[in-house]
Design an enzyme around this catalytic site. Sequence first.
Site, mmCIF file in Angstrom:
data_model
loop_
_atom_site.group_PDB
_atom_site.id
_atom_site.type_symbol
_atom_site.label_atom_id
_atom_site.label_comp_id
_atom_site.label_asym_id
_atom_site.label_seq_id
_atom_site.Cartn_x
_atom_site.Cartn_y
_atom_site.Cartn_z
ATOM 1 N N ILE A 147 83.285 16.239 117.905
ATOM 2 C CA ILE A 147 84.112 17.437 117.726
ATOM 3 C C ILE A 147 83.724 18.183 116.455
ATOM 4 O O ILE A 147 83.793 19.412 116.387
ATOM 5 C CB ILE A 147 85.615 17.050 117.734
ATOM 6 C CG1 ILE A 147 86.475 18.317 117.847
ATOM 7 C CG2 ILE A 147 85.995 16.224 116.513
ATOM 8 C CD1 ILE A 147 87.942 18.015 118.124
ATOM 9 N N GLU A 148 83.281 17.442 115.421
ATOM 10 C CA GLU A 148 82.981 18.080 114.136
ATOM 11 C C GLU A 148 81.814 19.068 114.224
ATOM 12 O O GLU A 148 81.759 20.052 113.489
ATOM 13 C CB GLU A 148 82.646 17.016 113.078
ATOM 14 C CG GLU A 148 83.807 16.116 112.705
ATOM 15 C CD GLU A 148 83.820 14.836 113.535
ATOM 16 O OE1 GLU A 148 83.165 14.821 114.612
ATOM 17 O OE2 GLU A 148 84.480 13.876 113.122
ATOM 18 N N GLN A 191 69.770 11.875 129.819
ATOM 19 C CA GLN A 191 70.314 12.828 130.787
ATOM 20 C C GLN A 191 71.732 13.256 130.399
ATOM 21 O O GLN A 191 72.059 14.448 130.420
ATOM 22 C CB GLN A 191 70.333 12.205 132.195
ATOM 23 C CG GLN A 191 68.953 11.926 132.768
ATOM 24 C CD GLN A 191 69.037 11.193 134.097
ATOM 25 O OE1 GLN A 191 69.852 11.541 134.952
ATOM 26 N NE2 GLN A 191 68.214 10.177 134.274
ATOM 27 N N GLY A 349 72.868 4.971 89.360
ATOM 28 C CA GLY A 349 74.085 4.483 90.000
ATOM 29 C C GLY A 349 75.298 4.849 89.166
ATOM 30 O O GLY A 349 75.179 5.435 88.082
ATOM 31 N N CYS A 376 67.995 6.920 85.033
ATOM 32 C CA CYS A 376 69.384 7.334 84.886
ATOM 33 C C CYS A 376 70.251 6.188 84.335
ATOM 34 O O CYS A 376 70.167 5.870 83.169
ATOM 35 C CB CYS A 376 69.916 7.880 86.201
ATOM 36 S SG CYS A 376 71.406 8.884 86.020
ATOM 37 N N GLY A 378 69.678 3.241 84.735
ATOM 38 C CA GLY A 378 68.681 2.296 84.237
ATOM 39 C C GLY A 378 68.339 2.548 82.786
ATOM 40 O O GLY A 378 68.114 1.605 82.012
ATOM 41 N N HIS A 501 65.930 11.951 87.228
ATOM 42 C CA HIS A 501 65.543 11.293 88.479
ATOM 43 C C HIS A 501 64.144 11.747 88.902
ATOM 44 O O HIS A 501 63.996 12.670 89.719
ATOM 45 C CB HIS A 501 66.555 11.627 89.580
ATOM 46 C CG HIS A 501 67.864 10.923 89.424
ATOM 47 N ND1 HIS A 501 68.119 9.703 90.001
ATOM 48 C CD2 HIS A 501 68.969 11.261 88.725
ATOM 49 C CE1 HIS A 501 69.342 9.313 89.679
ATOM 50 N NE2 HIS A 501 69.877 10.241 88.905
ATOM 51 N N GLU A 503 62.109 10.414 90.902
ATOM 52 C CA GLU A 503 61.785 10.128 92.303
ATOM 53 C C GLU A 503 61.902 11.362 93.191
ATOM 54 O O GLU A 503 61.210 11.474 94.206
ATOM 55 C CB GLU A 503 62.677 8.999 92.847
ATOM 56 C CG GLU A 503 64.150 9.316 93.003
ATOM 57 C CD GLU A 503 64.998 9.041 91.767
ATOM 58 O OE1 GLU A 503 66.218 8.843 91.905
ATOM 59 O OE2 GLU A 503 64.423 9.042 90.656
#
Length: 529
Positions: A147-148, A191, A349, A376, A378, A501, A503
Amino acid sequence: MSKFIIITGGVVSSLGKGISGASIGKLLQLNGLKVNMIKCDPYINVDPGTMSPYQHGEVFVTTDGAEADLDLGHYERFLDVNMTRANTNTAGSIYQTVIDKERRGEYLGATVQVIPHITNEIKRRFTAFENEVDVSIIEIGGTVGDIESLPFLEAARQLRLEKGPKNVICVHVTLVPYIAVAQELKTKPTQHSVNKLREVGIEPSMLICRTEKPLSLHLREKISLFCSVPTQAVIECADAKSIYHVPENFYKQKVDEQIIDLLGLTPKQKVDPKWFEFFDKAMTPSKSVKIAVAGKYSELQDAYKSISEALRHAGMNNDAKVEIVFVNTEKDNVEEKLKTADGILIPGGFGGRGVDGKIATIKYAREHKIPFLGICLGMQCTVIEAARNLCGLHDANSTEFDPTTKDPVVDLTPQQKNVVYKGGTMRLGNYTADLEEGSLARKLYGKDQIVERHRHRYEFNPAYVKQLRDTGLKVSGWHEGVLPEIVERTDHPYFIAVQFHPEFGSRPLRPHPLFDGLIKAGLKRKENK
């Protein structure tokens, strides 16, 4: 005029709509066309920034500070195009925009409804790059029948009606499951999924069939007949050795040729096979390296999707297979799991769970001279570890974990202390950092100023910089001379931690310098064992 490809999915979630869309985009790019991608998520959250990784996986951050679905990371890595706020939309952000307009009286007294007001706003966002690209690829999250997602599908139907069938096509990703007991692939779910799509007025032009086993010509013809899609447009999409092989798989089935024909496009160049050849070669590396990723979501690898991809990019660049070992810093005996690691990475995190294990991991990397990269949280844990174990500040902590700590080596800035709303209020997106001459960071980047993406509230408290520098942990990168961005050790072969970050900026053919440096240092350590 831009052309539009609508990517939808059916039967179950997590079929790979993002990878499929990005692979189609890559093929169109290889044909010389300019492509951009848009993600539409049907949840009511304004963005995934306040959602747990268990709910949504990794939160990807764009250069302009939008918190977005992890599929935007796939888009960036495949297309090498930096995403922005215009590339990410949620039902929550769309409803918020419409409600704000209503409160300002912009609808002139009209009754505000899903049709046309919500669908008009969705279409406005669908066409964000209409004058900038040849093709916009729009991925609608969720599953047909939810529905969303109905307002997004209705907007897609209207877009095709308004722009014409030669300008808007739908590619539907669906499942062809293998039933082991019957030893058969079953087409019925596909299908039914296509029938659901037709119920909302959308006819797919192409089906991407996720399958464990090869699709026979007979099955393709069956799907073609029942779904009113040409047999050649029933595309087999089996699990690949690498997600970067999916474009080649599609290329062999002439997906790009079919789409170009459907949309009346003209290729601007001949497809260069170098992209395919690079990843074919990367599948047979001559070396290997083991990297431990130490965090609290070790059982949920989607939480570290960009980290994993950045490590693999660096491995490809160094002719090495990267074996990623996920270490749960909340539950595992970290020292036992780190013994065989050639390198250690602590990702970002939030919250205090698993922090003691991260601090123990950093201590182990420091004392055993194992190549280390902190990101971060880390970096914040790196600062705490040095303060406790090398400065004698045994109470040192982040005020995130202990608001009453006597030594807040990590703390909120004055601006963050006044924040009430949690969503979208962190230090987000691109910020500059100036790198110190002679530092490891300067050597890795090869420049004196960098721009990196951020997503955090807490900062290394500058009041403790001198004390920590005396222990060998120096700040080698600063934002505007005020906020520490990078710390590194001078008594270690490779030990660096960053507040941002990196990455998010890694690309398959252009790995990030910090990850490349970690893999190189890990390979060197392995050679010298």
